[in-house]
Motif scaffolding. Sequence first.
Motif, mmCIF file in Angstrom:
data_model
loop_
_atom_site.group_PDB
_atom_site.id
_atom_site.type_symbol
_atom_site.label_atom_id
_atom_site.label_comp_id
_atom_site.label_asym_id
_atom_site.label_seq_id
_atom_site.Cartn_x
_atom_site.Cartn_y
_atom_site.Cartn_z
ATOM 1 N N PRO A 19 -13.041 40.142 4.921
ATOM 2 C CA PRO A 19 -12.420 39.899 3.609
ATOM 3 C C PRO A 19 -12.568 38.430 3.234
ATOM 4 O O PRO A 19 -12.186 37.548 4.000
ATOM 5 N N ALA A 20 -13.143 38.155 2.084
ATOM 6 C CA ALA A 20 -13.369 36.767 1.668
ATOM 7 C C ALA A 20 -12.034 36.083 1.408
ATOM 8 O O ALA A 20 -11.211 36.578 0.634
ATOM 9 N N GLY A 21 -11.821 34.934 2.062
ATOM 10 C CA GLY A 21 -10.582 34.200 1.857
ATOM 11 C C GLY A 21 -10.373 33.802 0.407
ATOM 12 O O GLY A 21 -9.232 33.723 -0.071
ATOM 13 N N ILE A 22 -11.482 33.571 -0.303
ATOM 14 C CA ILE A 22 -11.383 33.197 -1.716
ATOM 15 C C ILE A 22 -10.815 34.351 -2.525
ATOM 16 O O ILE A 22 -9.926 34.171 -3.372
ATOM 17 N N TRP A 23 -11.325 35.562 -2.265
ATOM 18 C CA TRP A 23 -10.786 36.727 -2.973
ATOM 19 C C TRP A 23 -9.335 36.971 -2.585
ATOM 20 O O TRP A 23 -8.511 37.384 -3.416
ATOM 21 N N TRP A 24 -9.015 36.740 -1.317
ATOM 22 C CA TRP A 24 -7.624 36.874 -0.847
ATOM 23 C C TRP A 24 -6.716 35.983 -1.698
ATOM 24 O O TRP A 24 -5.670 36.404 -2.184
ATOM 25 N N GLY A 25 -7.148 34.737 -1.892
ATOM 26 C CA GLY A 25 -6.364 33.817 -2.701
ATOM 27 C C GLY A 25 -6.236 34.275 -4.145
ATOM 28 O O GLY A 25 -5.159 34.170 -4.749
ATOM 29 N N VAL A 26 -7.331 34.797 -4.704
ATOM 30 C CA VAL A 26 -7.303 35.267 -6.094
ATOM 31 C C VAL A 26 -6.395 36.488 -6.229
ATOM 32 O O VAL A 26 -5.650 36.627 -7.214
ATOM 33 N N PHE A 27 -6.441 37.401 -5.239
ATOM 34 C CA PHE A 27 -5.522 38.546 -5.245
ATOM 35 C C PHE A 27 -4.080 38.059 -5.278
ATOM 36 O O PHE A 27 -3.233 38.599 -6.014
ATOM 37 N N ALA A 28 -3.783 37.034 -4.458
ATOM 38 C CA ALA A 28 -2.423 36.497 -4.398
ATOM 39 C C ALA A 28 -2.005 35.922 -5.754
ATOM 40 O O ALA A 28 -0.858 36.103 -6.198
ATOM 41 N N ILE A 29 -2.924 35.238 -6.409
ATOM 42 C CA ILE A 29 -2.622 34.655 -7.725
ATOM 43 C C ILE A 29 -2.391 35.753 -8.757
ATOM 44 O O ILE A 29 -1.445 35.701 -9.545
ATOM 45 N N TYR A 30 -3.245 36.767 -8.735
ATOM 46 C CA TYR A 30 -3.128 37.858 -9.714
ATOM 47 C C TYR A 30 -1.869 38.701 -9.490
ATOM 48 O O TYR A 30 -1.371 39.336 -10.421
ATOM 49 N N ALA A 31 -1.352 38.699 -8.262
ATOM 50 C CA ALA A 31 -0.095 39.405 -8.010
ATOM 51 C C ALA A 31 1.025 38.787 -8.835
ATOM 52 O O ALA A 31 1.943 39.485 -9.291
ATOM 53 N N GLY A 32 0.936 37.465 -9.047
ATOM 54 C CA GLY A 32 1.926 36.778 -9.874
ATOM 55 C C GLY A 32 1.714 36.978 -11.366
ATOM 56 O O GLY A 32 2.603 36.691 -12.176
ATOM 57 N N PHE A 33 0.518 37.464 -11.741
ATOM 58 C CA PHE A 33 0.212 37.695 -13.162
ATOM 59 C C PHE A 33 0.773 39.029 -13.664
ATOM 60 O O PHE A 33 0.855 39.249 -14.871
ATOM 61 N N ALA A 34 1.132 39.927 -12.719
ATOM 62 C CA ALA A 34 1.645 41.241 -13.118
ATOM 63 C C ALA A 34 2.977 41.061 -13.859
ATOM 64 O O ALA A 34 3.905 40.431 -13.350
ATOM 65 N N GLY A 35 3.041 41.606 -15.056
ATOM 66 C CA GLY A 35 4.252 41.477 -15.860
ATOM 67 C C GLY A 35 4.250 40.271 -16.772
ATOM 68 O O GLY A 35 5.152 40.111 -17.596
ATOM 69 N N THR A 36 3.234 39.394 -16.631
ATOM 70 C CA THR A 36 3.124 38.221 -17.506
ATOM 71 C C THR A 36 1.807 38.305 -18.280
ATOM 72 O O THR A 36 1.775 38.775 -19.416
#
Length: 432
Positions: A67-84
């Motif tokens: 699993p690419a660490g970069i994508w891992w980080g982007v997934f984490a960021i997008y988790a905060g975008f849910a609902g906003t």
Amino acid sequence: MKLFFSSVQWMAFILASSLVAPIAIAGLFGFSAADTALFVQRTMFVLGLSGVIQALIGHRLPINEGPAGIWWGVFAIYAGFAGTIYSSTEQALQSLEGGMIVSGIFFILLVVFGFLNRLAKLFTPTVTFIYLLLLILQLSGSFMNGMLGLTEKSEVIQPVVLGGSLAVLIAAFYFSAHRQEWVRQYSVIISLAFGWLFFKIIGEAPALPVSGDSFFSFPGLFEFGPPIFDMATIVTAGFITLLLTANMIASIRVMEEVISQVTGTTKEGRHQAAGVAAGLNQMIGGIFAAIGSVPISGAAGLVAQTGNASIKPFLGGSLFIILLSICPPAMNLLASLPAPVGYAVIFVIFSKMAGFAFAELDKVKDKDTSRLVVGVALLTGVGAMFVPSAAFAHFPVAVTAVLNNGLIFGTVTAIAVEQFVLLTQRKEKKMI
């Protein structure tokens, strides 16, 4: 029989080094236990398939996909975008599906327009040294936390886990340096088996999960829903592709060096073919709603430790991963490997990577320039590791993917500083 056990060892290494990411991401999005199991299944299927694609038509080196660490980080960021930014968690995940597909297209465009070979030339011995050293430093925290028993559920060191991890660590070092060649060659799988049994004895091995009714289950397509292609995600995917390309080239460079040390022969990875394969793998990650993959540099440590640079065991291990991923009971069984055991065994493998890093630095002729680049890049990369993620809350995702990742930020800095110094030196020579 030798090929079988070597393949099983590759399978165990891929599992031990790849299970944490999908479980962590599932927690960020609040997946249920069933959805988490399916997400892990899809991710492992994609990793196995991606490894086969690279082995057959890509770089053709024994480098597993993780699993690419970069994508891992982007997934984490997008988790905060849910609902906003996105109305729901599902919409954020659909946008990530689209981002991985777009990233795959960008990978192939880089090859078509000849940019990949130009990027490969930027990875000089100095840059490779920085990449490897920052990789070790960045992962060291995870290794130590895992072996100390520090998790999201427990923020206090667990003495029993610490003792067990120390025992596994000592055993792994012992097996890796054993006088019997066959023990050294299979030291990873022996260490994992020993660690699992030891943690079972001390009562720290998780209970085996109860499997469902289905013995075989093929991963579904677009499990999060149809992909969304919005402009922000497309721009982010383009930038991430460049970072993934740098990661891929660095992993190929390191493996080339290790193979030359192990076999005494030079084998060059095929960057153009690897780029096309990487593009296909990114698209597969989006189609199967998993995590985008990338060639893992840690594979070089496994090859160095076992002394086996053949691609056949790696190919066999990747095929085993695919078979396991479509067999939920087997996948659940292997996923119950105690995390501290995996961290302890991988710690031994990555400890050898430091030697590769300094071996790269020994190749440098212009020591003064190299020391300047190393100094600036290390200060930048290591410094970025200590900046809290919350500090980048108001930055665009593409920018955060760089600034919030010490490995990538330090490597990019090393490339930029070295190229600037070389350009300055060329101008000075012309003036003379």
